[in-house]
Scaffold this motif. Sequence first.
Motif, PDB file in Angstrom:
ATOM      1  N   GLU A 287       0.832  -1.208   0.000  1.00 37.58           N
ATOM      2  CA  GLU A 287       0.000   0.000   0.000  1.00 37.58           C
ATOM      3  C   GLU A 287       0.868   1.261   0.000  1.00 37.58           C
ATOM      4  N   LEU A 288       1.980   1.211   0.702  1.00 37.45           N
ATOM      5  CA  LEU A 288       2.911   2.342   0.699  1.00 37.45           C
ATOM      6  C   LEU A 288       3.521   2.556  -0.682  1.00 37.45           C
ATOM      7  N   LYS A 289       3.888   1.453  -1.330  1.00 38.24           N
ATOM      8  CA  LYS A 289       4.482   1.545  -2.663  1.00 38.24           C
ATOM      9  C   LYS A 289       3.514   2.197  -3.644  1.00 38.24           C
ATOM     10  N   GLU A 290       2.243   1.818  -3.565  1.00 46.78           N
ATOM     11  CA  GLU A 290       1.233   2.396  -4.450  1.00 46.78           C
ATOM     12  C   GLU A 290       1.162   3.907  -4.259  1.00 46.78           C
ATOM     13  N   ALA A 291       1.215   4.355  -3.002  1.00 51.80           N
ATOM     14  CA  ALA A 291       1.174   5.793  -2.722  1.00 51.80           C
ATOM     15  C   ALA A 291       2.409   6.495  -3.293  1.00 51.80           C
ATOM     16  N   SER A 292       3.578   5.844  -3.178  1.00 54.69           N
ATOM     17  CA  SER A 292       4.824   6.466  -3.633  1.00 54.69           C
ATOM     18  C   SER A 292       4.863   6.652  -5.148  1.00 54.69           C
ATOM     19  N   LEU A 293       4.119   5.819  -5.866  1.00 52.76           N
ATOM     20  CA  LEU A 293       4.108   5.912  -7.329  1.00 52.76           C
ATOM     21  C   LEU A 293       3.443   7.193  -7.830  1.00 52.76           C
ATOM     22  N   SER A 294       2.705   7.871  -6.951  1.00 52.31           N
ATOM     23  CA  SER A 294       2.007   9.106  -7.339  1.00 52.31           C
ATOM     24  C   SER A 294       2.907  10.332  -7.279  1.00 52.31           C
ATOM     25  N   PHE A 295       4.098  10.209  -6.699  1.00 53.00           N
ATOM     26  CA  PHE A 295       4.930  11.380  -6.441  1.00 53.00           C
ATOM     27  C   PHE A 295       5.322  12.122  -7.721  1.00 53.00           C
ATOM     28  N   ILE A 296       5.755  11.374  -8.747  1.00 48.90           N
ATOM     29  CA  ILE A 296       6.180  12.018  -9.997  1.00 48.90           C
ATOM     30  C   ILE A 296       5.016  12.775 -10.629  1.00 48.90           C
ATOM     31  N   LYS A 297       3.829  12.179 -10.590  1.00 49.02           N
ATOM     32  CA  LYS A 297       2.646  12.824 -11.166  1.00 49.02           C
ATOM     33  C   LYS A 297       2.343  14.132 -10.433  1.00 49.02           C
ATOM     34  N   ILE A 298       2.499  14.117  -9.113  1.00 45.63           N
ATOM     35  CA  ILE A 298       2.271  15.322  -8.307  1.00 45.63           C
ATOM     36  C   ILE A 298       3.284  16.407  -8.689  1.00 45.63           C
ATOM     37  N   GLU A 385      16.392  -2.456   0.490  1.00 49.24           N
ATOM     38  CA  GLU A 385      15.861  -3.123  -0.696  1.00 49.24           C
ATOM     39  C   GLU A 385      14.418  -2.692  -0.995  1.00 49.24           C
ATOM     40  N   THR A 386      13.647  -2.438   0.054  1.00 49.61           N
ATOM     41  CA  THR A 386      12.266  -1.979  -0.140  1.00 49.61           C
ATOM     42  C   THR A 386      12.258  -0.599  -0.795  1.00 49.61           C
ATOM     43  N   LEU A 387      13.157   0.285  -0.348  1.00 47.43           N
ATOM     44  CA  LEU A 387      13.240   1.616  -0.963  1.00 47.43           C
ATOM     45  C   LEU A 387      13.680   1.524  -2.423  1.00 47.43           C
ATOM     46  N   VAL A 388      14.571   0.596  -2.712  1.00 51.64           N
ATOM     47  CA  VAL A 388      14.976   0.365  -4.110  1.00 51.64           C
ATOM     48  C   VAL A 388      13.763  -0.043  -4.935  1.00 51.64           C
ATOM     49  N   ASP A 389      12.941  -0.922  -4.386  1.00 53.91           N
ATOM     50  CA  ASP A 389      11.720  -1.370  -5.055  1.00 53.91           C
ATOM     51  C   ASP A 389      10.749  -0.216  -5.254  1.00 53.91           C
ATOM     52  N   ARG A 394      19.978   2.796  -5.050  1.00 53.64           N
ATOM     53  CA  ARG A 394      21.031   2.657  -4.038  1.00 53.64           C
ATOM     54  C   ARG A 394      22.016   3.817  -4.160  1.00 53.64           C
ATOM     55  N   CYS A 395      22.556   4.224  -3.038  1.00 54.72           N
ATOM     56  CA  CYS A 395      23.561   5.279  -3.044  1.00 54.72           C
ATOM     57  C   CYS A 395      24.878   4.718  -3.560  1.00 54.72           C
TER      58      CYS A 395
END
Length: 613
Positions: A287-298, A385-389, A394-395
């Motif tokens: 559910e968090l990942k789905e929310a994060s996908l909206s950032f570029i659109k915003i 790894e979750t943030l990469v997903d 990765r830095c």
Amino acid sequence: MSILEQKAFISSIYPFQNLTINQLDTFVEKIDIVYFKENEIIQKQGSVPTSLFFILKGLIQEKQDQEVLSIYSKNEIFDSVSLIENYSKNSFVTAEETICYTLPRDIFIKILHENQELEKYFFQSISQKLNNNILYEKNKEMANIMVAKVKDAKIHKAVIIDEDKTIFEAATIIKKEKIPTLLLRDKNNEIHIITDSDFRQKVILDRMDFDDKVIKISSTGLVYVYEDDFLFNAQLIMAKHGLKRVVVKNDKDEIVGILDQISLSSFFATNIFSVSNQIVKAETVAELKEASLSFIKIIKSLNAKGVKIEFISKLINQLNKKLLDKLYKILAPKELFENSCLVVMGSEGRSEQILRTDQDNALIINDDFIISEDELQEFTSKFTETLVDFGFPRCEGNIMLSNPYWCRKYSDFKDLIFQWVTEPTGDNFMNLAIFYDAICVSGDKQLITKLKEYLFKVADNSNQFNAHFAKIITSFDVPLGFFDGFTFNTKDEKERNQINIKKGGIFIIVQGIRSLSLENKIFNTNTTKRILKLNELDVIDNELATELIMAFNFLTSINLKSNLEKLDKKEKVDNYINPNNLNTMEKDLLKDSFKIVNKLKKKLEFHFKLNYV
């Protein structure tokens, strides 16, 4: 061109949209059209200029002797500066066949002094020019919202069921698919719709049997739009028919989703509130990942509406912090969460990261808390790894939780800070700079606050340390030549026709202000807030503070604009800008911004005595 087309052409070039009707008529009446061959000199260095040129077609090079300082192309003007000064410092030569409108100098000068807005633009200070550009871009880009497509908004997944499904089965599908609406196809191939309100108003209030066929509560007479239709038109259709939702089709006439009033309203409101709510309510990583996908659109939506770059940064970073806080709470062992501080550093710590760059994060653990190395490593690896997903790369320098160097006890971080300050190396200064920008996004904020206080104590009153910390800015050249032309790194193939706007401008401001802030024990991490605090402490005067904020915002804004274009073309995001792709106004503002960067650089060289380090 017709007279109307000539007027439209002149008005499209900034700042001539400020001409009055009579002044525009005078321009059109007095302009002439001229043709130039390739390699033809239009205006010689040292000559008295006679005309202002509006380029209709072709390419013009501005040269100082044989060095190309700038390039002008279609829909640009040259050379207003020469006309005002009545002297041409440089030559203007065609790089290809060129067609221009020419306006006599006396007409340009006369109307320049008659029109206050025109005069302001050509005689204003650098900071005024940068600020006026922000206002102009806001007005210009407001029109972009009118060309947004239906597919740009959030479209709910279309789930189509058959007419034999029961009310209970349909409700189960809605819950499983996490959608507010279902579509139903009957035996005659007609499409029906069932909404969440149908379940409330028809099933619950009428006490219907859950085993009844769901088709009994469905509605027909659906209205369709296509995903490439203008979103504004979809809004008009919904208003006209009094609908809360429409069905979306693709160009093959296939149903691809449902657009509802909430999604449409969210798009025009940039969707910030709904995405923020989505993060708060998220209970799983998915559910968090789905929310994060909206950032570029915003980001695209905010940028298209002309929202200032500093506000976009602030809003997106607030969402990022909420996202990381929630992810930490979901993944971290409860005891660890209560005894640690998750920090983000670098541009994210300064609230200046807009598009996702690499991860810069660390974990400070309370000295009294005990956790096995294996359990800690399992969690930190999973977090990274979750943030990469999620789309956070990765830095490259491995500055992430999964690296034990950046995941340690509070007292160990104190030892690190002492080492960074007392053992001056490039890596230590880099780590110190990154850490100084750190802010807490989850957990015990006091851990990072106390470490910053310790940093100020260790580095206190050490002129040598402060000078070495600031010294790195001398390694980067501002890409502006002696005669105000752009300079390029001819050794680097990628930089031969491009400017690295981060190295040549943004970084120098960030590191310069960071050095002054560390010297003055400022807790703020954001560059603009640091500038304002330094101004408050009389370290930077009012004029330079205003100029630095304007230049920093312009450089960041033009970098964002370039990267959004690269994203649309599916190209890699970077910090390179090709000045030839900018219009005249943008080129001038870029040069003005670099002049301000040079001004800061000279101040820092004098303040820290960098020539003696």
